[in-house]
Design a protein around this motif. Structure first.
Motif: not given
Length: 217
Positions: A36-41, A49-52
């Motif tokens: 889960p990328r939101s846990q790293f931002v 979180a999932y944007s470029s």
């Protein structure tokens, strides 16, 4: 929007963009989905979180946009059973994704603050095959044998040929190389015998590697 929905919609949009760029590795996409990328931002950037876009993190560092992170990992071709050396832990996201595929990942970060934060995220995910150490990484990691893959996210001024000793035969590394005062190119170096075969990949926004300061941070 709830975090679960952000993850689901963000990942779906990322997959569509990656497929348009030719990134279709199912193992890699599954590993990204399971991390889960939101846990790293930072909390204020969860919706990105999932944007470029590049996301700032602590210590003046930054986190690559999701597209660039995925492209780097796609070019690295990490496979099950691989031992991977990761230079520049940052948030810990790319190390975690690689840990979903590889047998073991050793990740180096010069900032103590980032090391502790990344370790906490990995522990929360129950990932025990990703080891993070505080070190500058300018000479790779001595005394740990050889690696199948090496990923570097701090730019070199010249091709770091000393890494050849830390790669298995046929192993490869991806690293940023400064090609001008403010120009940086991602390159892939594949070990053939005692030499490297070089392939230029694409421009990237990385900064030069700063050596021998980890003990002070």
């Amino acid at each position: 929007m709830k975090s679960g929905m952000i993850e689901k919609e963000g990942f779906a949009a990322l997959v569509l963009r990656l497929r348009a760029q030719g990134v279709t590795d199912l193992d890699l996409l599954t590993a990204i989905e399971q991390t889960p990328r939101s846990q790293f931002v930072p909390p204020q950037f969860v919706t990105d979180a999932y944007s470029s876009r590049t996301i700032p993190i602590e210590c003046g560092s930054f986190m690559e946009g999701a597209d660039l992170a995925a492209r780097l990992l796609a070019q690295l071709h990490v496979k099950p059973g691989h031992r991977v050396l990761d230079i520049g832990t940052g948030s810990g996201f790319t190390a975690a994704v690689m840990g979903r595929i590889a047998e073991r990942v050793l990740s180096l970060e010069r900032f103590r603050t980032l090391v502790k934060a990344a370790q906490g995220r990995l522990e929360a995910l129950g990932m025990r095959n990703v080891i993070i150490r505080q070190a500058d990484g300018s000479n790779g990691l001595q005394g740990e044998g050889t690696f199948d893959r090496i990923l570097v996210t701090a730019a070199f001024d010249a091709i770091p040929r000393f890494y050849a000793e830390q790669l298995v035969h046929g192993g490869s590394m991806i690293a940023p190389l400064m090609t001008g005062e403010d120009r940086c190119m991602m390159i892939r170096l594949t070990k053939v015998g005692s030499r490297f075969e070089r392939e230029d990949l694409f421009p990237a926004p990385y900064l030069p590697l700063v050596s021998h300061i980890a003990v002070h941070l």
